[in-house]
Design an enzyme around this catalytic site. Structure first.
Site, PDB file in Angstrom:
ATOM      1  N   HIS A 209     -30.094  49.632 -10.303  1.00 37.57           N
ATOM      2  CA  HIS A 209     -31.372  50.012  -9.709  1.00 37.57           C
ATOM      3  C   HIS A 209     -32.463  50.210 -10.756  1.00 37.57           C
ATOM      4  O   HIS A 209     -33.647  50.134 -10.433  1.00 37.57           O
ATOM      5  CB  HIS A 209     -31.191  51.227  -8.801  1.00 37.57           C
ATOM      6  CG  HIS A 209     -30.701  50.829  -7.456  1.00 37.57           C
ATOM      7  ND1 HIS A 209     -29.377  50.600  -7.215  1.00 37.57           N
ATOM      8  CD2 HIS A 209     -31.363  50.509  -6.312  1.00 37.57           C
ATOM      9  CE1 HIS A 209     -29.234  50.194  -5.952  1.00 37.57           C
ATOM     10  NE2 HIS A 209     -30.414  50.134  -5.395  1.00 37.57           N
ATOM     11  N   ARG A 316     -36.828  51.664   0.628  1.00 35.72           N
ATOM     12  CA  ARG A 316     -35.698  52.425   0.097  1.00 35.72           C
ATOM     13  C   ARG A 316     -36.058  53.910   0.103  1.00 35.72           C
ATOM     14  O   ARG A 316     -36.573  54.447  -0.877  1.00 35.72           O
ATOM     15  CB  ARG A 316     -35.365  51.952  -1.317  1.00 35.72           C
ATOM     16  CG  ARG A 316     -34.871  50.510  -1.396  1.00 35.72           C
ATOM     17  CD  ARG A 316     -34.475  50.175  -2.836  1.00 35.72           C
ATOM     18  NE  ARG A 316     -33.801  48.894  -2.912  1.00 35.72           N
ATOM     19  CZ  ARG A 316     -34.380  47.756  -3.304  1.00 35.72           C
ATOM     20  NH1 ARG A 316     -35.665  47.750  -3.649  1.00 35.72           N
ATOM     21  NH2 ARG A 316     -33.695  46.634  -3.368  1.00 35.72           N
ATOM     22  N   ARG A 353     -34.982  52.095   5.539  1.00 35.62           N
ATOM     23  CA  ARG A 353     -33.533  52.300   5.416  1.00 35.62           C
ATOM     24  C   ARG A 353     -33.273  53.783   5.185  1.00 35.62           C
ATOM     25  O   ARG A 353     -33.934  54.422   4.367  1.00 35.62           O
ATOM     26  CB  ARG A 353     -32.977  51.491   4.242  1.00 35.62           C
ATOM     27  CG  ARG A 353     -31.455  51.624   4.109  1.00 35.62           C
ATOM     28  CD  ARG A 353     -30.909  50.755   2.994  1.00 35.62           C
ATOM     29  NE  ARG A 353     -31.339  51.229   1.681  1.00 35.62           N
ATOM     30  CZ  ARG A 353     -31.077  50.586   0.546  1.00 35.62           C
ATOM     31  NH1 ARG A 353     -30.414  49.431   0.572  1.00 35.62           N
ATOM     32  NH2 ARG A 353     -31.488  51.067  -0.615  1.00 35.62           N
ATOM     33  N   GLU A 452     -23.292  44.957   3.696  1.00 33.38           N
ATOM     34  CA  GLU A 452     -23.098  45.126   2.256  1.00 33.38           C
ATOM     35  C   GLU A 452     -21.630  45.134   1.859  1.00 33.38           C
ATOM     36  O   GLU A 452     -21.310  44.993   0.681  1.00 33.38           O
ATOM     37  CB  GLU A 452     -23.709  46.446   1.799  1.00 33.38           C
ATOM     38  CG  GLU A 452     -25.175  46.605   2.120  1.00 33.38           C
ATOM     39  CD  GLU A 452     -25.686  47.968   1.725  1.00 33.38           C
ATOM     40  OE1 GLU A 452     -26.239  48.075   0.622  1.00 33.38           O
ATOM     41  OE2 GLU A 452     -25.515  48.920   2.504  1.00 33.38           O
ATOM     42  N   ASN A 475     -26.834  42.520  -3.152  1.00 38.67           N
ATOM     43  CA  ASN A 475     -26.435  43.212  -4.384  1.00 38.67           C
ATOM     44  C   ASN A 475     -25.063  43.856  -4.226  1.00 38.67           C
ATOM     45  O   ASN A 475     -24.151  43.644  -5.029  1.00 38.67           O
ATOM     46  CB  ASN A 475     -27.460  44.284  -4.752  1.00 38.67           C
ATOM     47  CG  ASN A 475     -28.858  43.722  -4.890  1.00 38.67           C
ATOM     48  OD1 ASN A 475     -29.037  42.520  -5.023  1.00 38.67           O
ATOM     49  ND2 ASN A 475     -29.850  44.587  -4.843  1.00 38.67           N
ATOM     50  N   ASP A 476     -24.925  44.675  -3.193  1.00 39.97           N
ATOM     51  CA  ASP A 476     -23.642  45.346  -2.974  1.00 39.97           C
ATOM     52  C   ASP A 476     -22.595  44.401  -2.403  1.00 39.97           C
ATOM     53  O   ASP A 476     -21.408  44.541  -2.698  1.00 39.97           O
ATOM     54  CB  ASP A 476     -23.819  46.555  -2.050  1.00 39.97           C
ATOM     55  CG  ASP A 476     -24.194  47.806  -2.823  1.00 39.97           C
ATOM     56  OD1 ASP A 476     -23.808  47.916  -3.998  1.00 39.97           O
ATOM     57  OD2 ASP A 476     -24.892  48.673  -2.263  1.00 39.97           O
ATOM     58  N   ARG A 486     -21.879  46.580 -10.576  1.00 41.71           N
ATOM     59  CA  ARG A 486     -23.093  45.825 -10.888  1.00 41.71           C
ATOM     60  C   ARG A 486     -23.986  46.526 -11.895  1.00 41.71           C
ATOM     61  O   ARG A 486     -24.963  45.937 -12.364  1.00 41.71           O
ATOM     62  CB  ARG A 486     -23.870  45.514  -9.612  1.00 41.71           C
ATOM     63  CG  ARG A 486     -24.364  46.707  -8.814  1.00 41.71           C
ATOM     64  CD  ARG A 486     -24.862  46.214  -7.472  1.00 41.71           C
ATOM     65  NE  ARG A 486     -25.325  47.252  -6.576  1.00 41.71           N
ATOM     66  CZ  ARG A 486     -26.593  47.597  -6.416  1.00 41.71           C
ATOM     67  NH1 ARG A 486     -27.515  47.016  -7.130  1.00 41.71           N
ATOM     68  NH2 ARG A 486     -26.930  48.531  -5.557  1.00 41.71           N
ATOM     69  N   CYS A 523     -32.069  40.943   2.025  1.00 47.58           N
ATOM     70  CA  CYS A 523     -32.989  41.847   1.330  1.00 47.58           C
ATOM     71  C   CYS A 523     -32.518  42.189  -0.066  1.00 47.58           C
ATOM     72  O   CYS A 523     -33.134  43.014  -0.746  1.00 47.58           O
ATOM     73  CB  CYS A 523     -33.201  43.129   2.134  1.00 47.58           C
ATOM     74  SG  CYS A 523     -31.719  44.143   2.280  1.00 47.58           S
TER      75      CYS A 523
END
Length: 585
Positions: A209, A316, A353, A452, A475-476, A486, A523
């Site tokens: 992040h 987020r 989210r 995810e 990403n996840d 990651r 996303c």
């Protein structure tokens, strides 16, 4: 001597400037420039802070019990000696006078300089005195905190230096780049409006992040550069090549000139792409593509609108909760933040989210560190929310109230089980009931789920029974499908968005959403990767959400695409053993 440090390219572009080294424990110190007329006042603030600490330590010595250990008395003597060391006081005065750094920034900068000298000492006892120096400086900072200016950017940003300026001049307003071991997401927010032109960290992965927020800031960044914070010295000239993932230290005039030219080329490309802002994102064969923005703070909505986003695909919300020192934002504070984002999008839809904390996004870094054996697999995202229903419903009520002021979608992260889905929807119903009981107005929301976890992708039909839309968090999804942390640069080379297993999961979710007539958006970072745009379009994706800085480049790819030709090619890539080879063929 010129040398380079290699890391991971996470935010495109080139930054050239002097290095500012900062330990992660001190990143929340104010970083701003002062006017020449304020120099004496800043020096006086440091002097007052130092004198206050000297008086405190002398008072402790005077009041020392007779039976106190000799080591404690000796330690106080060492601290007093360090406080009056000319290397500290003279160095701080230099940074304020010559560089116009504010007092706190000058103090921590000189601390980094002296700490490096301690690290290079052969005597172990002397090396360990660095910790004493750090404690002394922390004491001074605490005394100064009550009178310090707020953390804020300068009132007017200094003119960007041209390459000729950098080669021929070296005045106080040259660009600065940040070099640190690591930066948390909360730390990153401190620098969103800062004086830094780019940053480098020793650790981190492409989709950590820290990297994600760097892209949202649209500044060049390199992470996972291993020993950068040990190799780069305070005030070194540094080039950050965010495209190649390279940091060049003490560059020669020839190298500076070359990168100055590349900087200008990047700026010209951005100006060219800016002309596409008002062009509808429609493929050659007539498919309208939805290009949405990912944001972290309500104020980011303005950048999304400027970039031509047709809505926010991912707000987020966890960034509203960070840096609160245990005091989580209440319902009204959250409600105002969501309303600000809705107003900022000027009538365009906003997808919020629910809080997604854990793994590389702890609410409190110190409290969270080493709390779990594997935080990425622990109590995070929806699991964290369901474990604290009162906190969860506070957020749900705030979102529902904000939905009365515009089109809002509500998105839930990391769902994997049917019973989690049912519990989540039950909490939404309870939140509505609580608002009804209070007579509080609220609006309708579309409900969506993040895909995810591989389990969620494999259960996509079940998910679509409960939800109005799906959003694939690549990403996840990549992290959990390939069992890769990651945020860990040691395994970053294994993080592969083109892995056949990942592509098949993504393709299956898109196809099922199309069959059931429900929207599917990507996303994750894959959505903003222009090398992936054609493949995703070929797989049937019609909704992308990314950082505002990436929208125009992706739009350019969309305008050049013909999905009739891309669809059969995408199937070939999907069925191949090495999709990466076919993607570039």
């Amino acid at each position: 001597m010129t040398f380079s440090v290699h890391g991971l390219a996470v935010a495109r572009g080139i930054a050239i400037g002097r290095a500012v080294l900062v330990a992660s424990s001190r990143v929340d110190v104010a970083h701003y420039f002062v006017e020449p007329s304020q120099v004496e006042g800043e020096i006086e603030r440091v002097r007052q802070g130092r004198n206050a600490v000297v008086e405190e330590l002398q008072r402790l010595q005077t009041d020392m019990p007779a039976d106190a250990p000799h080591e404690l008395t000796a330690l106080l003597d060492v601290h007093l000696m360090l406080l009056q060391d000319e290397a500290l006081t003279g160095g701080v005065k230099h940074w304020i006078t010559e560089r116009l750094y504010n007092a706190e920034w000058a103090l921590t900068t000189q601390l980094e300089v002296i700490a490096r000298q301690f690290d290079e000492m052969e005597d172990e006892y002397l090396r360990e005195r660095k910790a004493d120096l750090e404690q002394v400086v922390e004491r001074i900072l605490r005394y100064m905190k009550g009178v310090a200016s707020p953390v804020a950017p300068p009132a007017s940003s200094p003119r960007r230096k041209t390459q000729q300026d950098l080669l021929l001049d070296d005045t106080v307003d040259v660009p600065l780049v940040l070099v640190a071991h690591d930066l948390s997401p909360a730390d990153m927010l401190q620098f969103k409006q800062s004086v830094f032109a780019g940053f480098v960290t020793d650790v981190g992965g492409k989709t950590s992040h820290t990297a994600i927020v760097a892209r949202s800031m649209d500044i060049p960044a390199v992470v996972g550069a291993r020993a950068a914070s040990q190799l780069v010295r305070q005030d070194d000239w540094v080039i950050i090549d965010g495209d190649a993932g390279v940091v060049i230290v003490d560059p020669s005039p020839i190298i500076l000139a070359e990168y100055g030219f590349r900087q200008r080329q990047v700026e010209l490309e951005r100006e060219r792409l800016a002309r596409l802002r008002h062009t509808p994102a429609i493929t050659i064969d007539g498919h309208k593509i939805e290009l949405l923005a990912n944001i972290e703070q309500p104020g980011d909505a303005a950048a999304a609108v400027r970039a031509g986003a047709v809505g926010v695909g991912l707000f987020r919300s966890e960034f509203l909760f960070m840096g609160k020192s245990g005091n989580l934002p209440g319902e009204d504070e959250q409600y105002r933040a969501y309303c600000e984002a809705i107003d900022g999008m000027q009538g365009l839809p906003v997808t919020i989210r629910t809080i997604d904390v854990g793994a590389d996004k702890p609410l409190d870094n110190k409290a969270h560190k080493d709390s779990y054996l594997n935080p990425a697999l622990g109590l995070r995202a929806i699991r964290w929310s369901l474990a604290d229903p009162a906190m969860f419903r506070t957020q749900l009520r705030a979102v529902l109230r904000a939905a009365a002021h515009g089109k809002v979608n509500l998105l839930f992260p990391m769902l994997a089980h049917t019973h989690e889905i049912q519990q989540t929807l039950a909490q939404v119903d309870l939140a509505r009931g609580e608002l009804d009981a209070r007579g509080e107005p609220y609006g309708p929301v579309q409900l969506g789920a993040m895909i995810e976890v591989p389990a969620a992708a494999l259960m996509v039909r079940t998910f679509l029974k409960y939800f109005d839309f799906l959003s694939i968090g690549t990403n996840d999804l990549i992290q959990y499908t390939l069992a890769i942390d990651r945020a860990d640069e040691a395994v970053a080379h294994l993080y592969d968005p083109l892995h056949p297993a990942v592509l098949r999961l993504v393709s299956d979710v898109i196809a099922e959403g199309e069959r059931q007539g429900k929207s599917v958006c990507v996303c994750g970072e894959t959505a903003g990767d222009v090398t992936m745009t054609r493949l995703l379009l070929g797989l049937g994706l019609r909704s992308f959400s990314m950082h505002p800085a990436q929208i125009l480049a992706v739009k350019q790819e969309v305008l050049r695409a013909d999905t009739r030709k891309l669809a059969p090619w995408a199937q070939q890539v999907l069925e191949g053993d090495e999709p990466a080879v076919l993607l570039t063929a």
